[in-house]
Design a protein around this motif. Structure first.
Motif, PDB file in Angstrom:
ATOM      1  N   ASP A  27      -8.271 -13.289 -28.651  1.00  0.00           N
ATOM      2  CA  ASP A  27      -9.195 -12.983 -27.568  1.00  0.00           C
ATOM      3  C   ASP A  27      -9.787 -11.586 -27.734  1.00  0.00           C
ATOM      4  O   ASP A  27     -10.563 -11.115 -26.915  1.00  0.00           O
ATOM      5  CB  ASP A  27      -8.519 -13.161 -26.200  1.00  0.00           C
ATOM      6  N   GLN A  28      -9.384 -10.962 -28.857  1.00  0.00           N
ATOM      7  CA  GLN A  28      -9.986  -9.699 -29.266  1.00  0.00           C
ATOM      8  C   GLN A  28     -10.185  -9.773 -30.768  1.00  0.00           C
ATOM      9  O   GLN A  28      -9.729 -10.717 -31.403  1.00  0.00           O
ATOM     10  CB  GLN A  28      -9.048  -8.536 -28.955  1.00  0.00           C
ATOM     11  N   LEU A  29     -10.855  -8.788 -31.346  1.00  0.00           N
ATOM     12  CA  LEU A  29     -10.891  -8.679 -32.797  1.00  0.00           C
ATOM     13  C   LEU A  29      -9.891  -7.593 -33.180  1.00  0.00           C
ATOM     14  O   LEU A  29     -10.125  -6.407 -32.930  1.00  0.00           O
ATOM     15  CB  LEU A  29     -12.294  -8.325 -33.287  1.00  0.00           C
ATOM     16  N   ALA A  30      -8.761  -8.027 -33.760  1.00  0.00           N
ATOM     17  CA  ALA A  30      -7.734  -7.064 -34.157  1.00  0.00           C
ATOM     18  C   ALA A  30      -8.029  -6.580 -35.577  1.00  0.00           C
ATOM     19  O   ALA A  30      -8.327  -7.381 -36.461  1.00  0.00           O
ATOM     20  CB  ALA A  30      -6.366  -7.722 -34.089  1.00  0.00           C
ATOM     21  N   ILE A  31      -7.994  -5.277 -35.765  1.00  0.00           N
ATOM     22  CA  ILE A  31      -8.248  -4.666 -37.073  1.00  0.00           C
ATOM     23  C   ILE A  31      -7.015  -3.856 -37.430  1.00  0.00           C
ATOM     24  O   ILE A  31      -6.711  -2.856 -36.772  1.00  0.00           O
ATOM     25  CB  ILE A  31      -9.492  -3.753 -37.002  1.00  0.00           C
ATOM     26  N   THR A  32      -6.273  -4.303 -38.440  1.00  0.00           N
ATOM     27  CA  THR A  32      -5.050  -3.588 -38.780  1.00  0.00           C
ATOM     28  C   THR A  32      -5.024  -3.236 -40.260  1.00  0.00           C
ATOM     29  O   THR A  32      -5.489  -3.995 -41.113  1.00  0.00           O
ATOM     30  CB  THR A  32      -3.795  -4.432 -38.454  1.00  0.00           C
ATOM     31  N   GLY A  33      -4.493  -2.042 -40.555  1.00  0.00           N
ATOM     32  CA  GLY A  33      -4.354  -1.560 -41.919  1.00  0.00           C
ATOM     33  C   GLY A  33      -3.481  -0.329 -41.885  1.00  0.00           C
ATOM     34  O   GLY A  33      -2.917   0.005 -40.833  1.00  0.00           O
ATOM     35  N   GLU A  34      -3.410   0.362 -43.010  1.00  0.00           N
ATOM     36  CA  GLU A  34      -2.548   1.546 -43.062  1.00  0.00           C
ATOM     37  C   GLU A  34      -3.051   2.605 -42.073  1.00  0.00           C
ATOM     38  O   GLU A  34      -4.167   3.111 -42.206  1.00  0.00           O
ATOM     39  CB  GLU A  34      -2.545   2.125 -44.481  1.00  0.00           C
ATOM     40  N   GLY A  35      -2.263   2.894 -41.060  1.00  0.00           N
ATOM     41  CA  GLY A  35      -2.642   3.890 -40.050  1.00  0.00           C
ATOM     42  C   GLY A  35      -3.758   3.413 -39.125  1.00  0.00           C
ATOM     43  O   GLY A  35      -4.340   4.183 -38.372  1.00  0.00           O
ATOM     44  N   ILE A  36      -4.098   2.123 -39.184  1.00  0.00           N
ATOM     45  CA  ILE A  36      -5.183   1.602 -38.341  1.00  0.00           C
ATOM     46  C   ILE A  36      -4.659   0.423 -37.531  1.00  0.00           C
ATOM     47  O   ILE A  36      -4.105  -0.524 -38.096  1.00  0.00           O
ATOM     48  CB  ILE A  36      -6.375   1.125 -39.200  1.00  0.00           C
ATOM     49  N   ALA A  37      -4.774   0.479 -36.228  1.00  0.00           N
ATOM     50  CA  ALA A  37      -4.407  -0.650 -35.369  1.00  0.00           C
ATOM     51  C   ALA A  37      -5.376  -0.650 -34.206  1.00  0.00           C
ATOM     52  O   ALA A  37      -5.202   0.046 -33.216  1.00  0.00           O
ATOM     53  CB  ALA A  37      -2.968  -0.505 -34.884  1.00  0.00           C
ATOM     54  N   LEU A  38      -6.464  -1.420 -34.370  1.00  0.00           N
ATOM     55  CA  LEU A  38      -7.526  -1.425 -33.366  1.00  0.00           C
ATOM     56  C   LEU A  38      -7.679  -2.816 -32.783  1.00  0.00           C
ATOM     57  O   LEU A  38      -7.349  -3.805 -33.428  1.00  0.00           O
ATOM     58  CB  LEU A  38      -8.859  -1.015 -34.009  1.00  0.00           C
ATOM     59  N   ALA A  39      -8.181  -2.875 -31.564  1.00  0.00           N
ATOM     60  CA  ALA A  39      -8.482  -4.168 -30.942  1.00  0.00           C
ATOM     61  C   ALA A  39      -9.838  -4.027 -30.271  1.00  0.00           C
ATOM     62  O   ALA A  39      -9.989  -3.266 -29.323  1.00  0.00           O
ATOM     63  CB  ALA A  39      -7.405  -4.538 -29.933  1.00  0.00           C
ATOM     64  N   TRP A  40     -10.830  -4.736 -30.834  1.00  0.00           N
ATOM     65  CA  TRP A  40     -12.181  -4.640 -30.275  1.00  0.00           C
ATOM     66  C   TRP A  40     -12.411  -5.774 -29.292  1.00  0.00           C
ATOM     67  O   TRP A  40     -12.111  -6.937 -29.583  1.00  0.00           O
ATOM     68  CB  TRP A  40     -13.228  -4.702 -31.390  1.00  0.00           C
ATOM     69  N   ASP A  41     -12.984  -5.426 -28.157  1.00  0.00           N
ATOM     70  CA  ASP A  41     -13.399  -6.408 -27.154  1.00  0.00           C
ATOM     71  C   ASP A  41     -14.502  -7.288 -27.751  1.00  0.00           C
ATOM     72  O   ASP A  41     -15.479  -6.788 -28.296  1.00  0.00           O
ATOM     73  CB  ASP A  41     -13.943  -5.615 -25.947  1.00  0.00           C
ATOM     74  N   LEU A  42     -14.348  -8.610 -27.637  1.00  0.00           N
ATOM     75  CA  LEU A  42     -15.334  -9.518 -28.254  1.00  0.00           C
ATOM     76  C   LEU A  42     -16.730  -9.351 -27.648  1.00  0.00           C
ATOM     77  O   LEU A  42     -17.731  -9.585 -28.305  1.00  0.00           O
ATOM     78  CB  LEU A  42     -14.878 -10.978 -28.128  1.00  0.00           C
ATOM     79  N   PHE A  43     -16.779  -8.931 -26.393  1.00  0.00           N
ATOM     80  CA  PHE A  43     -18.083  -8.714 -25.762  1.00  0.00           C
ATOM     81  C   PHE A  43     -18.817  -7.538 -26.389  1.00  0.00           C
ATOM     82  O   PHE A  43     -20.017  -7.404 -26.251  1.00  0.00           O
ATOM     83  CB  PHE A  43     -17.925  -8.456 -24.253  1.00  0.00           C
ATOM     84  N   ALA A  44     -18.070  -6.669 -27.066  1.00  0.00           N
ATOM     85  CA  ALA A  44     -18.683  -5.458 -27.608  1.00  0.00           C
ATOM     86  C   ALA A  44     -18.989  -5.589 -29.100  1.00  0.00           C
ATOM     87  O   ALA A  44     -19.613  -4.714 -29.684  1.00  0.00           O
ATOM     88  CB  ALA A  44     -17.745  -4.269 -27.368  1.00  0.00           C
ATOM     89  N   VAL A  45     -18.555  -6.701 -29.723  1.00  0.00           N
ATOM     90  CA  VAL A  45     -18.765  -6.841 -31.169  1.00  0.00           C
ATOM     91  C   VAL A  45     -20.214  -7.231 -31.444  1.00  0.00           C
ATOM     92  O   VAL A  45     -20.759  -8.138 -30.821  1.00  0.00           O
ATOM     93  CB  VAL A  45     -17.801  -7.892 -31.764  1.00  0.00           C
TER      94      VAL A  45
END
Ligand code: ZN
Length: 362
Positions: A27-45
């Motif tokens: 229900d979000q766009l999760a972006i994960t990597g080394e030192g990165i853990a983001l969750a973008w709201d789908l309405f904002a993509v």
């Protein structure tokens, strides 16, 4: 957490350093990597421009950029993010647009109460974000298939290829949504239904009762005319009325009452006389432009209308009320076209007619 995933690259917007990341759509766009853990709201993509096969994304108001080259994942994202096609330009624009949209929908509930649904539907339909319309179309598609008692899909590969080419030719250079999905279902009814989100369902009775490819293509072009005018969205709003508008405000789009109303509207409710006339004009122009015979639309509609009068089955007539006046107008508009024009050669048409080969009920 489940959901489709893809490998991608993240740029933080401050340096040019690429960060390999995993993208996961829930229900979000999760972006994960080394030192990165983001969750973008789908309405904002938002899309940030695609250079096939690479898709680029941004989040509204964020300098960061994500790239990936997975077309299936891109399609899922496009379907899940209502404002995906809004290319991100001004900071915060997307959020503002969403707020405005909610306000507009809320106001519309009020306007409907004062002026009635049809008047408001006409104004509102073009404002529905394309991602939202696409999701709605998919749900309505499922509902119609259910209402028709699950007719099997016809997709015999060689015929499907001919149909795809035909649709592409008819859509070329016309002002249509990027993606047109024409599906064929095995059903005796001679009909074609246009749904929100550029979807058209052809019932195979139409192909059987068409005496030439031009007749079939003429009906298809007529349906594309409804797509271009956004008539399905309009009739959906009109049919489900305030419950549709309220659900937009509340964010619950798959509310069952709306979907049932929408499915029934697509099957039985007709478009206005003006909408039919406009779709006919569009069909003739499209057919002539694509090298076919627009006049064939009048012939096939006359045949179906004649049959239905005898057999008492009036579903097609109800969804596309047909009159002598329409036939005259189609023939007048198609007046100058060549007698020799054919949208498909005989061999392709014979292949296309076999599209339901192997289609059985599961
Ligand atoms: Zn129509």
């Amino acid at each position: 957490m489940s959901g489709p995933t893809a490998a991608g690259t993240y740029f933080d917007g401050r340096s040019a350093r690429p960060h390999p990341v995993e993208l996961r759509l829930t229900d979000q766009l999760a972006i994960t990597g080394e030192g990165i853990a983001l969750a973008w709201d789908l309405f904002a993509v938002r899309t940030a421009g695609a250079v096939p096969p690479i898709t680029r994304l941004r989040r509204a108001g964020d300098p960061a950029l994500v790239e990936f080259s997975d077309e299936v994942f891109a399609a899922s994202l496009r379907a899940a993010c209502p404002d995906f096609e809004q290319e991100e330009k001004a900071e915060g624009g997307g959020r503002l647009r969403l707020v405005l949209w909610s306000v507009a929908a809320g106001l519309s509930v009020l306007l409907v109460a004062i002026f009635g649904v049809p008047a408001v539907a006409v104004r509102l339909a073009p404002l529905v974000p394309s991602g939202l319309e696409a999701r709605l179309g998919a749900v309505v598609d499922g509902e119609i298939v259910r209402l028709l008692d699950e007719p099997p899909e016809c997709s015999h590969a060689p015929a499907r290829a001919v149909l795809d080419r035909l649709v592409q030719r008819l859509a070329q250079g016309r002002n249509l949504p990027a993606e047109i999905r024409v599906s064929v279902r095995k059903h005796d009814m001679a009909n074609a239904l246009t749904l929100p989100g550029g979807r058209v369902i052809v019932l195979s009775g139409l192909i059987e009762r068409s005496k030439s490819a031009d007749e079939f293509a003429g009906v298809l072009a007529h349906e594309l005319g409804h797509v271009a005018a956004r008539d399905p969205m309009r009739s959906l709003i009109a049919a489900s009325g305030t419950s549709f508008l309220l659900s937009l405000v509340l964010g619950d789009l798959t509310g069952s009452t709306i979907i049932v109303a929408a499915g029934q509207a697509a099957i039985s409710a007709g478009y206005s006389r003006d909408a039919e006339r406009a779709a006919d004009d569009y069909a003739v122009a499209t057919m002539t432009g694509a090298g076919g015979r627009g006049e064939a639309l009048a012939s096939v509609l006359e045949r179906i209308a004649g049959n239905e009068k005898r057999e008492g089955a009036s579903d097609f007539l109800r969804s596309h009320p047909f009159t002598d006046e329409r036939a005259k107008r189609i023939r007048a508009q198609a007046g100058g076209e060549s007698e020799q024009a054919r949208i498909l050669d005989e061999a392709d048409w014979a292949v296309l007619k076999g599209i339901c080969r192997g289609a059985e009920k599961r």
